[in-house]
Write a protein that holds these residues in place. Sequence first.
Motif, mmCIF file in Angstrom:
data_model
loop_
_atom_site.group_PDB
_atom_site.id
_atom_site.type_symbol
_atom_site.label_atom_id
_atom_site.label_comp_id
_atom_site.label_asym_id
_atom_site.label_seq_id
_atom_site.Cartn_x
_atom_site.Cartn_y
_atom_site.Cartn_z
ATOM 1 N N ARG A 69 0.796 -1.218 0.000
ATOM 2 C CA ARG A 69 0.000 0.000 0.000
ATOM 3 C C ARG A 69 0.837 1.280 0.000
ATOM 4 N NH1 ARG A 69 -4.985 0.071 -2.011
ATOM 5 N NH2 ARG A 69 -6.298 -1.591 -1.186
ATOM 6 N N ALA A 88 -4.467 -3.805 -3.963
ATOM 7 C CA ALA A 88 -3.206 -3.332 -3.394
ATOM 8 C C ALA A 88 -2.023 -3.799 -4.242
ATOM 9 C CB ALA A 88 -3.057 -3.824 -1.955
ATOM 10 N N ASP A 134 -1.875 -1.542 -7.172
ATOM 11 C CA ASP A 134 -1.272 -0.258 -6.779
ATOM 12 C C ASP A 134 0.244 -0.388 -6.666
ATOM 13 O OD1 ASP A 134 -3.855 0.666 -6.626
ATOM 14 O OD2 ASP A 134 -3.954 0.682 -4.445
ATOM 15 N N ARG A 165 -11.684 3.013 -3.359
ATOM 16 C CA ARG A 165 -10.375 2.390 -3.571
ATOM 17 C C ARG A 165 -10.290 1.796 -4.971
ATOM 18 N NH1 ARG A 165 -9.469 -1.007 2.062
ATOM 19 N NH2 ARG A 165 -9.314 0.800 3.475
ATOM 20 N N THR A 195 -7.561 2.857 -7.762
ATOM 21 C CA THR A 195 -6.691 1.872 -8.407
ATOM 22 C C THR A 195 -6.797 1.976 -9.920
ATOM 23 O OG1 THR A 195 -6.777 0.338 -6.528
ATOM 24 C CG2 THR A 195 -6.219 -0.597 -8.663
#
Length: 467
Positions: free
Chosen positions: A125, A229, A232, A373, A377
């Motif tokens: 993250r 995540a 990302d 989120r 992303t």
Amino acid sequence: MNRVVKWMILSPLLLAWVLLLLLVVLWSASRLMTPTAADRAALALLQAPVPTDGSNAFARLWLLDYDIPTADRDGVAAQDAQRLRDALTADPAELSPALPQDSSAHGHYPQVTVDAEAVAWCGLREGDCLAHVRAHREALAARLAQEASLLQRVRSLAGYGYVRSEFPPSLDTPLPPLRQLAISPTRSALDFVAGNPSAAFRASCTDVSTWRRLASNSDNLVVSMVGMALLDANARLLAQMLAERPLAEPLPAACRAAFDPALPPLDLCMAMQGEAASMFALLDRLDAAPRRLTEGAWYGLTTDVMRTKARMARSYVPACQTRTRELLARDAPLPPVREFEPVDIFGLDCIGNAAGCVLAGMSAPNQSKYLLRLQDTQARLRLTGLLLDLSAQAAGPAPAPTALAAAIAAIAAQPPHLRAIAFDVAGGQLQIGLRDTSKGALWSVPLPATHLAHPAAAAPAAAVVAD
């Protein structure tokens, strides 16, 4: 006088009967009128199968820690699923029975063991993976060599199409060893630092393709969020590698495939279906629990499982609705989603299901943070794709800042829509604002190495080049 006394005695009884009759009428009307057509439609959408392609990655993901022959893997996963079913049926009166959290493979197959002093993989993250690898290069190289079979298992997920749990739905179902997934971007970063950029770019872009697919087609919200995540982390790593990439180094075909604008947008419908299924399983378990006569009567008056599921569906269904999916795909602002469904137990829809309404209100997930989120992303991936385009287009000397800003604007203007991009000439970075601000309000990435040599005075310090 006797009439007055009789009236004083009878009137409270009459009032009580009238109130009881009214309550019966309202309770019956509530049971007849609910669930509403909208609630039934939401429930049907949550229970409709999501089409998937390819093979199920569940057994591979669940058993990542173990070096199990391919021929044995599905059998081990099936045995673990049966252990969970046995534990759930062993004590029907227990709403949350203790479930085995490890695999039956333990002690029968080689298993990854991590020294408590071992250097951690790159964070997903936040953080700078290249800097982390450079600071611990020898230790991470040794650990990666030791855990080469784990890396192979993690990267073999590229061959799968979706993740659908084979375990019975339950709030206490164990999770796969998701922490191990960070080994792949760590290996990519080490390859880059060690002078093998082709392998680094190829693996990182393959990870993007893998997790675009698996994060959008998983029936477990935690798996989907860890997948986001990983996307990302790889987007950040790719941007960092592009900023240091040799000018003549060609990008592998895997990067074009991973950032193809025609790829479907990220999706959380299947994940929310899985979340709802776990809650519905709890309701079914509650409904089937043995009760004494009086408890059963009170439960029957205050709880209706089908109506409770339909009411719960209001909170889980937004991610599956066409309108929400369209907004997500366009990176458009989402309407606010309530974290808790307001409950009025005296409302007509709750009089016949008072306890169920309270339970539905308490269990509503906060979908907003997950959907935001997802949008962030997608925006990160789009910006990384823009960097790859800039890098691929580079030829000869770096363009002037004004020409570079125009090139960024031209690429960013292509569909799908992306939020505004800030071009910081002085810092040699591109920035986008985030909608989930829990980890910061901005995401910044360096320009590719082919575009970094610009004097700060040649253009304004920051310019918004896309909207």
